[in-house]
Design a protein around this motif. Sequence first.
Motif, PDB file in Angstrom:
ATOM      1  N   PHE A   1       0.827  -1.165   0.233  1.00 17.65           N
ATOM      2  CA  PHE A   1       0.115  -0.023   0.070  1.00 17.65           C
ATOM      3  C   PHE A   1       0.882   1.471  -0.046  1.00 17.65           C
ATOM      4  O   PHE A   1       0.478   2.120  -0.400  1.00 17.65           O
ATOM      5  CB  PHE A   1      -0.750  -0.012   1.348  1.00 17.65           C
ATOM      6  CG  PHE A   1      -1.859  -1.065   1.251  1.00 17.65           C
ATOM      7  CD1 PHE A   1      -2.344  -1.447   0.120  1.00 17.65           C
ATOM      8  CD2 PHE A   1      -2.481  -1.198   2.290  1.00 17.65           C
ATOM      9  CE1 PHE A   1      -3.369  -2.347   0.074  1.00 17.65           C
ATOM     10  CE2 PHE A   1      -3.601  -2.171   2.293  1.00 17.65           C
ATOM     11  CZ  PHE A   1      -4.022  -3.043   1.614  1.00 17.65           C
ATOM     12  N   VAL A   2       1.996   1.148   0.570  1.00 22.72           N
ATOM     13  CA  VAL A   2       2.850   2.427   0.875  1.00 22.72           C
ATOM     14  C   VAL A   2       3.098   3.194  -0.527  1.00 22.72           C
ATOM     15  O   VAL A   2       2.875   4.299  -0.455  1.00 22.72           O
ATOM     16  CB  VAL A   2       4.140   1.975   1.443  1.00 22.72           C
ATOM     17  CG1 VAL A   2       5.278   3.138   1.370  1.00 22.72           C
ATOM     18  CG2 VAL A   2       3.808   1.463   2.870  1.00 22.72           C
ATOM     19  N   ALA A   3       3.488   2.451  -1.606  1.00 21.82           N
ATOM     20  CA  ALA A   3       3.713   2.867  -2.899  1.00 21.82           C
ATOM     21  C   ALA A   3       2.387   3.532  -3.340  1.00 21.82           C
ATOM     22  O   ALA A   3       2.391   4.801  -3.846  1.00 21.82           O
ATOM     23  CB  ALA A   3       3.941   1.800  -4.220  1.00 21.82           C
ATOM     24  N   VAL A   4       1.131   3.030  -3.128  1.00 23.84           N
ATOM     25  CA  VAL A   4       0.010   3.772  -3.382  1.00 23.84           C
ATOM     26  C   VAL A   4       0.007   5.174  -2.662  1.00 23.84           C
ATOM     27  O   VAL A   4      -0.355   6.137  -3.317  1.00 23.84           O
ATOM     28  CB  VAL A   4      -1.108   2.964  -3.277  1.00 23.84           C
ATOM     29  CG1 VAL A   4      -2.467   3.490  -3.586  1.00 23.84           C
ATOM     30  CG2 VAL A   4      -1.140   1.767  -3.994  1.00 23.84           C
ATOM     31  N   PHE A   5       0.191   4.850  -1.411  1.00 21.68           N
ATOM     32  CA  PHE A   5       0.120   6.183  -0.631  1.00 21.68           C
ATOM     33  C   PHE A   5       0.967   7.317  -1.123  1.00 21.68           C
ATOM     34  O   PHE A   5       0.744   8.566  -1.200  1.00 21.68           O
ATOM     35  CB  PHE A   5       0.393   6.159   0.822  1.00 21.68           C
ATOM     36  CG  PHE A   5      -0.584   5.041   1.543  1.00 21.68           C
ATOM     37  CD1 PHE A   5      -1.938   4.670   0.982  1.00 21.68           C
ATOM     38  CD2 PHE A   5      -0.057   4.214   2.536  1.00 21.68           C
ATOM     39  CE1 PHE A   5      -2.507   4.005   1.458  1.00 21.68           C
ATOM     40  CE2 PHE A   5      -1.026   3.302   3.113  1.00 21.68           C
ATOM     41  CZ  PHE A   5      -2.335   3.125   2.717  1.00 21.68           C
ATOM     42  N   LEU A   6       2.214   6.914  -1.420  1.00 26.62           N
ATOM     43  CA  LEU A   6       3.412   7.843  -1.991  1.00 26.62           C
ATOM     44  C   LEU A   6       2.598   8.562  -3.311  1.00 26.62           C
ATOM     45  O   LEU A   6       2.971   9.835  -3.426  1.00 26.62           O
ATOM     46  CB  LEU A   6       4.561   7.133  -2.156  1.00 26.62           C
ATOM     47  CG  LEU A   6       5.451   6.713  -0.854  1.00 26.62           C
ATOM     48  CD1 LEU A   6       6.724   5.745  -1.522  1.00 26.62           C
ATOM     49  CD2 LEU A   6       5.871   7.986  -0.414  1.00 26.62           C
ATOM     50  N   VAL A   7       2.383   7.684  -4.219  1.00 26.99           N
ATOM     51  CA  VAL A   7       1.809   8.282  -5.346  1.00 26.99           C
ATOM     52  C   VAL A   7       0.551   9.101  -5.473  1.00 26.99           C
ATOM     53  O   VAL A   7       0.560  10.260  -5.985  1.00 26.99           O
ATOM     54  CB  VAL A   7       1.727   7.097  -6.634  1.00 26.99           C
ATOM     55  CG1 VAL A   7       1.393   7.904  -7.973  1.00 26.99           C
ATOM     56  CG2 VAL A   7       3.175   6.580  -6.565  1.00 26.99           C
ATOM     57  N   ALA A   8      -0.309   8.489  -4.565  1.00 25.40           N
ATOM     58  CA  ALA A   8      -1.688   9.387  -4.407  1.00 25.40           C
ATOM     59  C   ALA A   8      -1.580  10.346  -3.686  1.00 25.40           C
ATOM     60  O   ALA A   8      -2.221  11.278  -3.704  1.00 25.40           O
ATOM     61  CB  ALA A   8      -2.673   8.243  -3.941  1.00 25.40           C
ATOM     62  N   GLY A   9      -0.681  10.323  -2.627  1.00 23.22           N
ATOM     63  CA  GLY A   9      -0.550  11.567  -1.600  1.00 23.22           C
ATOM     64  C   GLY A   9      -1.587  11.383  -0.773  1.00 23.22           C
ATOM     65  O   GLY A   9      -1.953  12.331  -0.055  1.00 23.22           O
ATOM     66  N   SER A  10      -2.449  10.182  -0.458  1.00 24.83           N
ATOM     67  CA  SER A  10      -3.485  10.046   0.332  1.00 24.83           C
ATOM     68  C   SER A  10      -3.600   8.769   0.800  1.00 24.83           C
ATOM     69  O   SER A  10      -3.349   7.880   0.032  1.00 24.83           O
ATOM     70  CB  SER A  10      -4.690  10.776  -0.245  1.00 24.83           C
ATOM     71  OG  SER A  10      -5.765  10.386   0.516  1.00 24.83           O
ATOM     72  N   MET A  11      -4.382   8.845   2.130  1.00 24.96           N
ATOM     73  CA  MET A  11      -4.664   7.440   2.508  1.00 24.96           C
ATOM     74  C   MET A  11      -6.256   7.265   2.301  1.00 24.96           C
ATOM     75  O   MET A  11      -6.958   6.365   2.758  1.00 24.96           O
ATOM     76  CB  MET A  11      -4.350   7.250   3.868  1.00 24.96           C
ATOM     77  CG  MET A  11      -2.767   6.979   4.000  1.00 24.96           C
ATOM     78  SD  MET A  11      -2.363   6.620   5.711  1.00 24.96           S
ATOM     79  CE  MET A  11      -0.644   6.761   5.587  1.00 24.96           C
ATOM     80  N   SER A  12      -6.930   8.157   1.854  1.00 24.44           N
ATOM     81  CA  SER A  12      -8.339   8.107   1.746  1.00 24.44           C
ATOM     82  C   SER A  12      -8.709   7.458   0.455  1.00 24.44           C
ATOM     83  O   SER A  12      -8.160   7.432  -0.440  1.00 24.44           O
ATOM     84  CB  SER A  12      -9.028   9.565   1.537  1.00 24.44           C
ATOM     85  OG  SER A  12     -10.027   9.686   0.781  1.00 24.44           O
ATOM     86  N   THR A  13      -9.588   6.667   0.668  1.00 31.54           N
ATOM     87  CA  THR A  13      -9.958   5.649  -0.446  1.00 31.54           C
ATOM     88  C   THR A  13     -10.500   6.300  -1.515  1.00 31.54           C
ATOM     89  O   THR A  13     -10.352   6.204  -2.555  1.00 31.54           O
ATOM     90  CB  THR A  13     -10.935   4.508  -0.050  1.00 31.54           C
ATOM     91  OG1 THR A  13     -12.076   5.110   0.834  1.00 31.54           O
ATOM     92  CG2 THR A  13     -10.333   3.230   0.879  1.00 31.54           C
ATOM     93  N   SER A  14     -11.535   7.270  -1.409  1.00 31.89           N
ATOM     94  CA  SER A  14     -12.162   8.136  -2.305  1.00 31.89           C
ATOM     95  C   SER A  14     -11.018   8.913  -3.012  1.00 31.89           C
ATOM     96  O   SER A  14     -11.094   8.966  -4.220  1.00 31.89           O
ATOM     97  CB  SER A  14     -13.223   9.045  -1.824  1.00 31.89           C
ATOM     98  OG  SER A  14     -12.517  10.014  -0.985  1.00 31.89           O
ATOM     99  N   GLN A  15     -10.176   9.409  -2.381  1.00 34.99           N
ATOM    100  CA  GLN A  15      -8.959  10.279  -2.997  1.00 34.99           C
ATOM    101  C   GLN A  15      -8.132   9.296  -3.942  1.00 34.99           C
ATOM    102  O   GLN A  15      -7.709   9.795  -4.934  1.00 34.99           O
ATOM    103  CB  GLN A  15      -8.258  10.884  -1.644  1.00 34.99           C
ATOM    104  CG  GLN A  15      -7.118  12.088  -2.233  1.00 34.99           C
ATOM    105  CD  GLN A  15      -8.132  13.329  -2.798  1.00 34.99           C
ATOM    106  OE1 GLN A  15      -9.384  13.564  -1.981  1.00 34.99           O
ATOM    107  NE2 GLN A  15      -7.747  13.736  -3.946  1.00 34.99           N
ATOM    108  N   ILE A  16      -7.753   8.044  -3.385  1.00 36.76           N
ATOM    109  CA  ILE A  16      -6.872   7.258  -4.365  1.00 36.76           C
ATOM    110  C   ILE A  16      -7.838   6.780  -5.455  1.00 36.76           C
ATOM    111  O   ILE A  16      -6.983   6.681  -6.664  1.00 36.76           O
ATOM    112  CB  ILE A  16      -6.587   5.949  -3.302  1.00 36.76           C
ATOM    113  CG1 ILE A  16      -5.643   6.298  -2.144  1.00 36.76           C
ATOM    114  CG2 ILE A  16      -6.098   5.067  -4.422  1.00 36.76           C
ATOM    115  CD1 ILE A  16      -5.454   5.479  -1.315  1.00 36.76           C
TER     116      ILE A  16
END
Lengths: 442, 461
Positions: free
Chosen positions: A175-190
């Motif tokens: 998940f960390v990679a996703v957080f890094l790229v998306a800049g968010s941990m919110s599902t809707s934001q991702i």
Amino acid sequence: MNDTASLLADDPWWLIAFKAVCVFGFLVVITLFNIVFERRVVARMQHRIGPNRHGPFGSLQSLADGVKLAFKEDLTPSTADKVVFFLAPVISTAPAFLAFAVIPFGPEVSIFGERTTLQLADFPVGVLYVLAIASVGIYGIVLAGWSSGSTYPLLGGLRSSAQMISYEVAMGLSFVAVFLVAGSMSTSQIVAEQSDWWYGVILFPSFAIYLVAMVGETNRAPFDLPEAEGELVGGFHTEYSSLKFALFFLAEYINMVNVSALATTLFLGGWRAPWPISLWDGANEGWWPLLWWIAKVVILIFVFVWLRGTLPRLRYDQFMKLGWKGLIPVSLAWIVLLATVLTVRRETDIDTRTLLFTFAGILVVGLLLSFVWDAVAARKEATKLEVRTAPRQRDAFSGGFPVPPLPGQSLDEPARQPAHSGAAAPDAGTTGPDTAQEGDRG
Amino acid sequence: MSSSMYDARPAGADDPFEQTPLGDAADEGASEGRVFTVSGSDWDVVGSSDPDSHIGEERIVVNMGPQHPSTHGVLRLILEMEGETVTETRLGIGYLHTGIEKNAEYRNWTQGVTFVTRMDYLAPFFNEAAYVLGVERLLGISDQIPERANVIRVMLMELNRVSSHLVCLATGGMELGALTVMTIGFRERELILDIFEAVTGLRMNHAYFRPGGVAQDLPSGATELIRRNVDLVRSRLHEYEDLCNENYIFKKRTVGVGYLDLTGCMALGITGPILRATGLPHDLRKSQPYCGYETYDFDVATWDTSDAYGRFRIRLEEMKQSLRIVDQCLERLAPGPVMVEDKKIAWPAQLALGGDGLGNSLDHIRHIMGESMEALIHHFKLVTEGFRVPPGQVYTAIESPRGELGCHLVSDGGTRPYRVHFRDPSFTNLQSAPAMTEGGQVADVIAAVASIDPVMGGVDR
């Protein structure tokens, strides 16, 4: 606070209740569907027909099974810890339902005249919430194994606790990679960030690691060690029957949906339409996205079934090795690489193309090196093999018991010992079996 | 955990163990520590009474079976484990003891076939063959068995070898978690059981081989059915190879698991695929031919890894070779008798399919009831009393799917056997389980026992 969160904050209480009921209902219904789906698909793969008696295409089979389970005798072993034994299935099932609260099913729609999004709740740390809830679910399995007061469940519980904890680490790292790229941990934001490219494509290594980890996390074949029926009978739920067993069953299937939904959300663009459909302007508006979302989840469920129809079960230590020595290091390396790229892009003005080519070059060199390494290792192995091939001469007694020669070998006949070399050989006839044995060995 | 669970028993006067005081022990030179005097096998007592040592704290005794999904039939494995590692394996057998050998002493020589076919229920034809070959040798009629009867015997035995190996692969696959291997294994086995049903009337427990030949000739259309089904089985054999041969997980689970080298096999009397997996091409069909095996063209499959994977590959190859022999049998099937000429031995029943199933042919009944008094007497004597077998004893051995299946027959000259004893390969091979599994993991025990392929009906008899 992003748009979705502010939109959700406006929801009246009856809408929240309605959504909660819908999510619960959806999970129960899709579990019933999944059981039939799995049995039908795996039957097809195994040249069978599968259940087809109840309802159209056997679709009511799982309903019938559920009713049957409910009417079974509810046994509690006399050695069980009664309270924990009763609580464990509940602890296992409840979090499975809870995790679904943050999954976005679709974009902004109108329900009974109220503008809202198809999502129950949206936290800034939504994905972490899912991870936390999933960990609570493990307690149910561990406690079930411990409280049954019997060996198989105990071993199954131990295995599953070790397994789920290790795979949760790999899962979290992916998940960390996703957080890094998306800049968010919110599902809707991702999901919103994936409007151009799905993270499953640009963060493919993370996606691959997640796919493996999610199978491990849900105890499904080929990682179904806690309930390895060939070894531990039923694993942690060996002693369970009736509705308590049904709860474990339900939890397992809901967890399958959970991890599939999470994969859809984080890597497959959530409710966004897949490529050819996304060319149509209306694809990502209104209620249509719900359809795309369900389709993606069902495809992932199909992958689960497919694995079960294809692969044998791994051994416990091999499975742990895969997690700790395979997935986690690869995950860490990938995150470091990704963070480097992101930082370089932000801090310097090297353009992305140059960067990509640089990394591609490093990758090619690395691959070449690994090929060379393999070739050297293979040559070493070959020389080892030559040494290892059986000698033409074979000492029949080398293993401690006489053996015949293998094809192509000739026996290295030991020189027959002179009769008087043994300690008591001259009067062997009178000294009894002990001495005779001595003579044989000598 | 241990203190609460195991310290509960007061170290009182009724301690079942005589504990030698340290001083005395030192005097006597016994320096290993505590000395136990245990009679019987009460595991609760052993586990709970020794708070000082690690016994009972880290060791778990798992009783696998007799009702367990993976112990073939009713095998009972008593495993002592430390964590996931098995430190000691013991086997409990006898849950399927049926007294077949003793029963056979109270029925005539022909009826013995009906008993022995039920021993190793996955390889019924081999049990029958070992028995009838023994009876024929005692009678001295081994040379008089008609060619057609021998070809039919070889053909059915080889088909049976395929069906038996299919069950081994199928159940072995299931135990490793490969469910599709199981379903395709039983699918192909069904094709072969169809052949058996067409030829003998039954899917198992055939009682089809009789001293002197076989019970009846092949029914019309049987060769076409065999050819068709054999072709179908052969065309599907590659599916097992595709699913398993290079399957990463399958290899991880079987390569190096259940290791038993040539020395171990020799010391324990192991035969069959386990022995051939060490590289020794020992096959009684080649080294000690019977039923005319020396005239068939086939290879003995070997592997050199001595592990479960090698045994799997050997079984795959043996199925191919068996189908090869079946092809040769089909070519050789020439019309002719299927029972010896000697009417004093040949079972007089002329079976025919009537309206109510398979039974004595009406022609035969007309002959004995209406035409010939002598025929009726012959029929009556043979069916009620049976034929007499000259006194003596004989050991015949054949290569069953699991190894050397031997039959030791003793006759006192009567119409019933004095003693019938079988050396069943499952029984002998099973004793290799501790050697293969101790020191491995629980999952390896399953893989190793699956590679031994024991059939409890044969083990316990």
